[in-house]
Write a protein that holds these residues in place. Structure first.
Motif, PDB file in Angstrom:
ATOM      1  N   VAL A 136      -8.989  46.456 -66.915  1.00 30.39           N
ATOM      2  CA  VAL A 136      -7.819  46.533 -67.795  1.00 30.39           C
ATOM      3  C   VAL A 136      -7.017  47.785 -67.455  1.00 30.39           C
ATOM      4  CG1 VAL A 136      -8.754  45.291 -69.802  1.00 30.39           C
ATOM      5  CG2 VAL A 136      -9.188  47.732 -69.538  1.00 30.39           C
ATOM      6  N   ALA A 137      -5.747  47.781 -67.880  1.00 26.16           N
ATOM      7  CA  ALA A 137      -4.900  48.953 -67.726  1.00 26.16           C
ATOM      8  C   ALA A 137      -3.896  49.002 -68.865  1.00 26.16           C
ATOM      9  CB  ALA A 137      -4.179  48.945 -66.385  1.00 26.16           C
ATOM     10  N   ILE A 138      -3.413  50.216 -69.133  1.00 28.33           N
ATOM     11  CA  ILE A 138      -2.410  50.415 -70.173  1.00 28.33           C
ATOM     12  C   ILE A 138      -1.376  51.398 -69.657  1.00 28.33           C
ATOM     13  CG2 ILE A 138      -3.745  52.246 -71.313  1.00 28.33           C
ATOM     14  CD1 ILE A 138      -2.663  51.123 -73.997  1.00 28.33           C
ATOM     15  N   SER A 139      -0.107  51.115 -69.915  1.00 27.58           N
ATOM     16  CA  SER A 139       0.953  51.994 -69.440  1.00 27.58           C
ATOM     17  C   SER A 139       1.019  53.266 -70.282  1.00 27.58           C
ATOM     18  CB  SER A 139       2.295  51.265 -69.476  1.00 27.58           C
ATOM     19  OG  SER A 139       2.615  50.894 -70.795  1.00 27.58           O
ATOM     20  N   GLY A 140       1.868  54.209 -69.822  1.00 21.34           N
ATOM     21  CA  GLY A 140       1.848  55.531 -70.415  1.00 21.34           C
ATOM     22  C   GLY A 140       2.339  55.603 -71.847  1.00 21.34           C
ATOM     23  N   SER A 141       3.567  55.158 -72.063  1.00 17.48           N
ATOM     24  CA  SER A 141       4.142  55.336 -73.399  1.00 17.48           C
ATOM     25  C   SER A 141       4.438  54.023 -74.108  1.00 17.48           C
ATOM     26  CB  SER A 141       5.438  56.149 -73.298  1.00 17.48           C
ATOM     27  OG  SER A 141       6.312  55.535 -72.377  1.00 17.48           O
ATOM     28  N   SER A 142       4.748  52.992 -73.357  1.00 26.85           N
ATOM     29  CA  SER A 142       5.118  51.727 -73.990  1.00 26.85           C
ATOM     30  C   SER A 142       3.920  50.924 -74.468  1.00 26.85           C
ATOM     31  CB  SER A 142       5.940  50.874 -73.028  1.00 26.85           C
ATOM     32  OG  SER A 142       5.161  50.548 -71.891  1.00 26.85           O
ATOM     33  N   GLY A 143       2.743  51.233 -73.903  1.00 29.41           N
ATOM     34  CA  GLY A 143       1.546  50.533 -74.332  1.00 29.41           C
ATOM     35  C   GLY A 143       1.386  49.144 -73.763  1.00 29.41           C
ATOM     36  N   ASN A 144       2.136  48.830 -72.707  1.00 25.42           N
ATOM     37  CA  ASN A 144       1.942  47.537 -72.056  1.00 25.42           C
ATOM     38  C   ASN A 144       0.553  47.471 -71.447  1.00 25.42           C
ATOM     39  OD1 ASN A 144       4.551  46.604 -72.625  1.00 25.42           O
ATOM     40  ND2 ASN A 144       5.385  47.594 -70.809  1.00 25.42           N
ATOM     41  N   ARG A 145      -0.025  46.265 -71.413  1.00 20.43           N
ATOM     42  CA  ARG A 145      -1.403  46.103 -70.965  1.00 20.43           C
ATOM     43  C   ARG A 145      -1.528  45.039 -69.880  1.00 20.43           C
ATOM     44  NH1 ARG A 145      -1.551  47.319 -76.400  1.00 20.43           N
ATOM     45  NH2 ARG A 145      -3.187  48.786 -77.104  1.00 20.43           N
ATOM     46  N   LEU A 146      -2.519  45.251 -69.038  1.00 18.64           N
ATOM     47  CA  LEU A 146      -2.941  44.267 -68.053  1.00 18.64           C
ATOM     48  C   LEU A 146      -4.428  44.032 -68.250  1.00 18.64           C
ATOM     49  CD1 LEU A 146      -1.243  45.731 -64.837  1.00 18.64           C
ATOM     50  CD2 LEU A 146      -0.556  43.644 -66.042  1.00 18.64           C
ATOM     51  N   SER A 147      -4.869  42.786 -68.075  1.00 18.70           N
ATOM     52  CA  SER A 147      -6.295  42.484 -68.209  1.00 18.70           C
ATOM     53  C   SER A 147      -6.719  41.499 -67.143  1.00 18.70           C
ATOM     54  CB  SER A 147      -6.593  41.878 -69.583  1.00 18.70           C
ATOM     55  OG  SER A 147      -6.342  42.769 -70.627  1.00 18.70           O
TER      56      SER A 147
ATOM     57  N   CYS B  96     -13.149  55.051 -65.370  1.00 20.41           N
ATOM     58  CA  CYS B  96     -11.815  55.323 -65.885  1.00 20.41           C
ATOM     59  C   CYS B  96     -10.962  55.857 -64.734  1.00 20.41           C
ATOM     60  CB  CYS B  96     -11.938  56.360 -67.002  1.00 20.41           C
ATOM     61  SG  CYS B  96     -10.399  56.931 -67.703  1.00 20.41           S
ATOM     62  N   ALA B  97      -9.692  55.484 -64.707  1.00 27.34           N
ATOM     63  CA  ALA B  97      -8.826  55.920 -63.627  1.00 27.34           C
ATOM     64  C   ALA B  97      -7.424  56.194 -64.161  1.00 27.34           C
ATOM     65  CB  ALA B  97      -8.766  54.861 -62.533  1.00 27.34           C
ATOM     66  N   ALA B  98      -6.722  57.086 -63.488  1.00 26.29           N
ATOM     67  CA  ALA B  98      -5.352  57.439 -63.868  1.00 26.29           C
ATOM     68  C   ALA B  98      -4.434  57.326 -62.663  1.00 26.29           C
ATOM     69  CB  ALA B  98      -5.306  58.860 -64.424  1.00 26.29           C
ATOM     70  N   GLY B  99      -3.239  56.812 -62.889  1.00 29.93           N
ATOM     71  CA  GLY B  99      -2.267  56.685 -61.814  1.00 29.93           C
ATOM     72  C   GLY B  99      -0.863  56.660 -62.364  1.00 29.93           C
ATOM     73  N   LEU B 100       0.104  56.494 -61.462  1.00 32.11           N
ATOM     74  CA  LEU B 100       1.500  56.523 -61.879  1.00 32.11           C
ATOM     75  C   LEU B 100       2.183  55.170 -61.776  1.00 32.11           C
ATOM     76  CD1 LEU B 100       2.544  59.965 -60.360  1.00 32.11           C
ATOM     77  CD2 LEU B 100       1.984  59.429 -62.736  1.00 32.11           C
ATOM     78  N   ARG B 101       1.478  54.169 -61.264  1.00 28.31           N
ATOM     79  CA  ARG B 101       2.010  52.814 -61.168  1.00 28.31           C
ATOM     80  C   ARG B 101       1.255  51.888 -62.097  1.00 28.31           C
ATOM     81  NH1 ARG B 101       1.160  50.951 -55.510  1.00 28.31           N
ATOM     82  NH2 ARG B 101       1.862  48.996 -56.420  1.00 28.31           N
ATOM     83  N   PHE B 102       1.985  51.004 -62.764  1.00 30.86           N
ATOM     84  CA  PHE B 102       1.382  50.039 -63.682  1.00 30.86           C
ATOM     85  C   PHE B 102       0.958  48.824 -62.859  1.00 30.86           C
ATOM     86  CE2 PHE B 102       0.172  48.372 -67.548  1.00 30.86           C
ATOM     87  CZ  PHE B 102       0.835  47.201 -67.902  1.00 30.86           C
ATOM     88  N   THR B 103      -0.308  48.824 -62.461  1.00 33.54           N
ATOM     89  CA  THR B 103      -0.768  47.840 -61.507  1.00 33.54           C
ATOM     90  C   THR B 103      -2.269  47.629 -61.638  1.00 33.54           C
ATOM     91  OG1 THR B 103      -0.961  47.376 -59.125  1.00 33.54           O
ATOM     92  CG2 THR B 103      -1.087  49.666 -59.779  1.00 33.54           C
ATOM     93  N   THR B 104      -2.744  46.510 -61.101  1.00 33.03           N
ATOM     94  CA  THR B 104      -4.179  46.261 -61.049  1.00 33.03           C
ATOM     95  C   THR B 104      -4.800  46.797 -59.760  1.00 33.03           C
ATOM     96  OG1 THR B 104      -3.882  44.109 -59.978  1.00 33.03           O
ATOM     97  CG2 THR B 104      -3.851  44.143 -62.386  1.00 33.03           C
ATOM     98  N   SER B 105      -3.976  47.298 -58.869  1.00 28.09           N
ATOM     99  CA  SER B 105      -4.446  47.739 -57.559  1.00 28.09           C
ATOM    100  C   SER B 105      -5.202  49.053 -57.628  1.00 28.09           C
ATOM    101  CB  SER B 105      -3.257  47.891 -56.611  1.00 28.09           C
ATOM    102  OG  SER B 105      -3.685  48.402 -55.368  1.00 28.09           O
ATOM    103  N   GLU B 106      -6.438  49.029 -57.185  1.00 27.57           N
ATOM    104  CA  GLU B 106      -7.283  50.219 -57.231  1.00 27.57           C
ATOM    105  C   GLU B 106      -6.683  51.389 -56.463  1.00 27.57           C
ATOM    106  OE1 GLU B 106     -11.250  49.326 -56.031  1.00 27.57           O
ATOM    107  OE2 GLU B 106     -11.734  51.399 -55.566  1.00 27.57           O
ATOM    108  N   GLY B 107      -6.040  51.109 -55.361  1.00 27.51           N
ATOM    109  CA  GLY B 107      -5.499  52.162 -54.516  1.00 27.51           C
ATOM    110  C   GLY B 107      -4.381  52.966 -55.142  1.00 27.51           C
ATOM    111  N   ALA B 108      -3.783  52.442 -56.209  1.00 24.02           N
ATOM    112  CA  ALA B 108      -2.687  53.129 -56.868  1.00 24.02           C
ATOM    113  C   ALA B 108      -3.158  54.192 -57.845  1.00 24.02           C
ATOM    114  CB  ALA B 108      -1.799  52.126 -57.602  1.00 24.02           C
ATOM    115  N   TYR B 109      -4.436  54.227 -58.107  1.00 22.58           N
ATOM    116  CA  TYR B 109      -4.986  55.182 -59.066  1.00 22.58           C
ATOM    117  C   TYR B 109      -5.575  56.365 -58.296  1.00 22.58           C
ATOM    118  CZ  TYR B 109      -4.299  51.573 -62.556  1.00 22.58           C
ATOM    119  OH  TYR B 109      -3.730  50.637 -63.385  1.00 22.58           O
TER     120      TYR B 109
END
Length: 122
Positions: free
Chosen positions: A49-60, A96-109
């Motif tokens: 799963v992932a969640i964006s920074g401020s808008s709270g958009n989610r990916l699962s 747990c991982a942190a990144g700057l792109r809202f994506t499911t791609s592991e390499g972006a974190y």
């Protein structure tokens, strides 16, 4: 530099629940997309799963939709993973991982925690 520390893993029976936490350092937590990944024995690490920074958009991932929920508390610099209706196939080390792109791609974190073990018994 962002440091991530996971907690909350453990052993649970199938059908049970666990909540993982990931505490982060730094003053720009709200700028980061936060994600959870997992790696089961003998398998590659996969997106959960992932969640964006401020808008709270989610990916699962499809495998956890309707069972796992990611949330964040920007005031506490913490992200959570609520896991319900756990199955034996959810057994893995969760990262747990942190990144700057809202994506499911592991390499972006770019930042990762050390991982916490979740074991679901049947």
């Amino acid at each position: 530099q962002v440091q991530l520390i996971e907690s909350g893993g453990g052993l649970v029976q199938a059908g049970g629940s666990l909540r993982l936490s990931c505490a982060t350092s730094g003053r720009t937590f709200s700028n980061y997309v936060m994600g959870w990944f997992r790696q089961a024995p003998g398998k590659e690490r996969e997106f959960v799963v992932a969640i964006s920074g401020s808008s709270g958009n989610r990916l699962s991932a499809d495998s956890v939709k309707g069972r796992f929920t990611i949330s964040r508390d920007n005031a506490k610099n913490t992200v959570y993973l609520q896991m319900n209706s756990l199955k034996p196939e959810d057994t893995a080390v969760y990262y747990c991982a942190a990144g700057l792109r809202f994506t499911t791609s592991e390499g972006a974190y770019g930042y990762w925690g050390q991982g916490t073990q979740v074991t679901v018994s049947s």
